[in-house]
Write an enzyme that holds these catalytic residues in place. Structure first.
Site, PDB file in Angstrom:
ATOM      1  N   GLU A  85       0.672  -1.465   0.054  1.00 39.12           N
ATOM      2  CA  GLU A  85       0.043  -0.102   0.151  1.00 39.12           C
ATOM      3  C   GLU A  85       0.973   1.167  -0.076  1.00 39.12           C
ATOM      4  OE1 GLU A  85      -3.191   0.004   2.962  1.00 39.12           O
ATOM      5  OE2 GLU A  85      -3.583   2.205   2.960  1.00 39.12           O
ATOM      6  N   LYS A 280      -6.937  -1.071  11.675  1.00 42.69           N
ATOM      7  CA  LYS A 280      -6.486  -1.352  10.450  1.00 42.69           C
ATOM      8  C   LYS A 280      -5.158  -0.570  10.090  1.00 42.69           C
ATOM      9  CE  LYS A 280      -6.058  -1.382   5.732  1.00 42.69           C
ATOM     10  NZ  LYS A 280      -5.147  -0.489   4.898  1.00 42.69           N
ATOM     11  N   ASP A 296       4.433 -14.200  11.567  1.00 46.43           N
ATOM     12  CA  ASP A 296       3.347 -14.610  11.151  1.00 46.43           C
ATOM     13  C   ASP A 296       2.286 -13.540  11.428  1.00 46.43           C
ATOM     14  OD1 ASP A 296       0.911 -15.927  10.736  1.00 46.43           O
ATOM     15  OD2 ASP A 296       1.216 -17.800  11.811  1.00 46.43           O
ATOM     16  N   HIS A 393      -2.154  10.756   0.628  1.00 43.14           N
ATOM     17  CA  HIS A 393      -2.254   9.398   0.156  1.00 43.14           C
ATOM     18  C   HIS A 393      -2.386   9.469  -1.406  1.00 43.14           C
ATOM     19  CE1 HIS A 393      -3.436   5.101   0.062  1.00 43.14           C
ATOM     20  NE2 HIS A 393      -4.390   5.446  -0.748  1.00 43.14           N
TER      21      HIS A 393
END
Ligand code: MEV
Length: 447
Positions: A85, A280, A296, A393
């Site tokens: 991202e 998130k 992991d 962004h």
């Protein structure tokens, strides 16, 4: 639709590719070229990748970026981040730079305990099982001695076993709840091996114990597995500074910024819709470092989300206080990660990532990962409560849009220059692209 195949795993890598091309891509040979172009030129490295998983046909690249200037417990780190991202790495780097001048991140390990369970069904008198367990607890632990020897030599091992009666929730359901210290390893294989041995010992001991009737001896072991929820493998990372040192942000005064920031965190504490997006963003930072260091990320995410729900409602993983002229922002998160074993000893890029971090211990790595999550959240909230997230962004996303349009390097340069003082949107970029190339926007946009 293609037909099912038997014995796919037995095909060679080439054979697997051929089957996919013939069955799914109607024999399109360009797919072979595509898959082959992602194979590593060094055969030994490719072999390593082939053997990480099953049915490997090629590699799947993710960029590895770095976020410099992370001052954590007075040590400076350049943090490796593997993520697709755009703007995540830039945000981490920006937050790191901000806190570098304000004392950096302070981290504390609140615990390193791992947990596993033998889930079993016992249809008998629980009192009998309880007295049996009290008498046999030591024997159970000792039965794992050969498995735990190395771990004990390093200072870890099984620290406790409890019998948990869960019959209120599910008929005849009990657990052996086993606690572990796994030192510098994440310990999943070690824990599962111990649990499998404990289950075997448990059934053997019950079978040979006269206090149980024949029917009580019919214990059913349902599962033997670690829990990825590790509430006592917990780390805290914190930043703080006097409010006056929070610089003015996009025309918002330091005091107003602190208040808005505090409210943004409070909203994520009480509103699950916002908490999900808020967390998130935290995992944007955490997962990227977890992945780069060969750990992991599914396990880390699962534990984090359970932790976020521990009060019966999904909540923010970070917290903020603005008191006595001090701004404080912190995260507390379970992080079960390792620096030995698994990919850490195998993947060249993972080895590089550990080296770049100065080969940290598992505890140090917990702190580094927590700090990256906190930094990410700081950067996101800082933008959200001031200019909004899209400005930064979309600037970062500009190159992705241009790559989709197959723009040349010169065109890209011209676009970056052009959008320096303009708002980037997909539409604006496509329009400008058409204008530059002399293409009609309407017909291009339809394609
Ligand atoms: C985007 O990947 C993450 C954010 O939405 C996180 C947030 O809203 O806090 C920017």
């Amino acid at each position: 639709m293609h037909t099912p195949i038997k014995g796919f795993s037995k095909l060679t890598q080439k054979g697997k590719t051929e089957w996919i091309v013939d069955e799914i891509f109607n024999g399109d040979q360009s797919i072979v070229d595509l898959l082959e172009s992602y194979l590593h030129p060094d055969e030994s490295i490719q072999k390593l990748h082939n053997e990480f998983i099953e049915n490997t046909i090629t590699n799947y690249y993710l960029p590895l970026g770095v976020a410099p200037n992370f001052l954590i417990n007075d040590t400076l780190y350049t943090i490796p981040m593997a993520i697709e991202e755009s703007s995540v790495v830039a945000a981490a780097a920006k937050a790191a730079q901000f806190w570098l001048k304000r004392g950096g991140f302070k981290t504390t390990i609140l615990g390193t305990e791992k947990i596993g369970h033998v889930h079993f069904i016992f249809s008998g008198e629980s009192k009998k099982l309880e007295s049996f367990f009290a008498e046999n607890k030591k024997t159970l632990i000792n039965s794992t001695d050969d498995i735990t020897a190395n771990m004990r030599a390093r200072g870890g091992g099984i620290t406790d076993i409890r019998l948990v009666n869960k019959t209120q929730d599910l008929e005849d359901y009990y657990q052996l709840d086993v606690r572990f210290q796994t030192c510098d390893s994440m310990g999943a294989n070690f824990i599962n091996s111990c649990l499998e041995r404990l289950a075997e010992t448990l059934t053997g001991l019950i079978d040979g114990d006269n206090r149980f009737t024949d029917s009580e001896k019919q214990v059913q072991i349902v599962m033997r597995i670690l829990s990825n929820y590790t509430p006592n493998c917990l780390v805290r990372a914190e930043v703080s500074c006097p409010i006056s040192e929070l610089s003015e942000e996009e025309g918002v005064s330091a005091k107003e910024f602190a208040e808005k920031f505090y409210r943004a965190v409070r909203i994520a504490e009480i509103e699950p819709y916002r908490a999900t997006t808020h967390n998130k963003g935290i995992f944007n930072g955490i997962d990227a470092v977890v992945l780069a260091t060969g750990n992991d990320f599914r396990a880390v995410e699962a534990a984090g989300h359970t932790h976020a729900s521990r009060n019966g409602k999904y909540e923010s993983l970070t917290h903020c206080s603005v008191e006595n002229d001090t701004f404080r922002f912190w995260i507390e998160i379970p992080l079960s990660v390792g620096v030995v074993g698994g990919l850490t000893a195998l993947h060249p890029m993972v080895k590089f990532a550990h080296k770049m971090l100065g080969n940290p211990s598992a505890e140090q790595l917990m702190g580094i990962i927590a700090a990256s999550g906190l930094a990410q959240n700081f950067a996101a909230l800082r933008a959200l409560v001031t200019s909004g997230i899209q400005k930064g962004h979309m600037k970062m996303h500009l190159l992705n849009i241009l790559n989709q349009l197959e723009a040349t390097d010169e065109e890209k340069q011209a676009f970056v220059e052009y959008f320096k003082d303009k708002t980037v949107s997909h539409n604006a970029v496509v329009r400008k692209f058409c204008e530059m190339r002399g293409i009609q926007y309407e017909s291009f946009a339809k394609k």
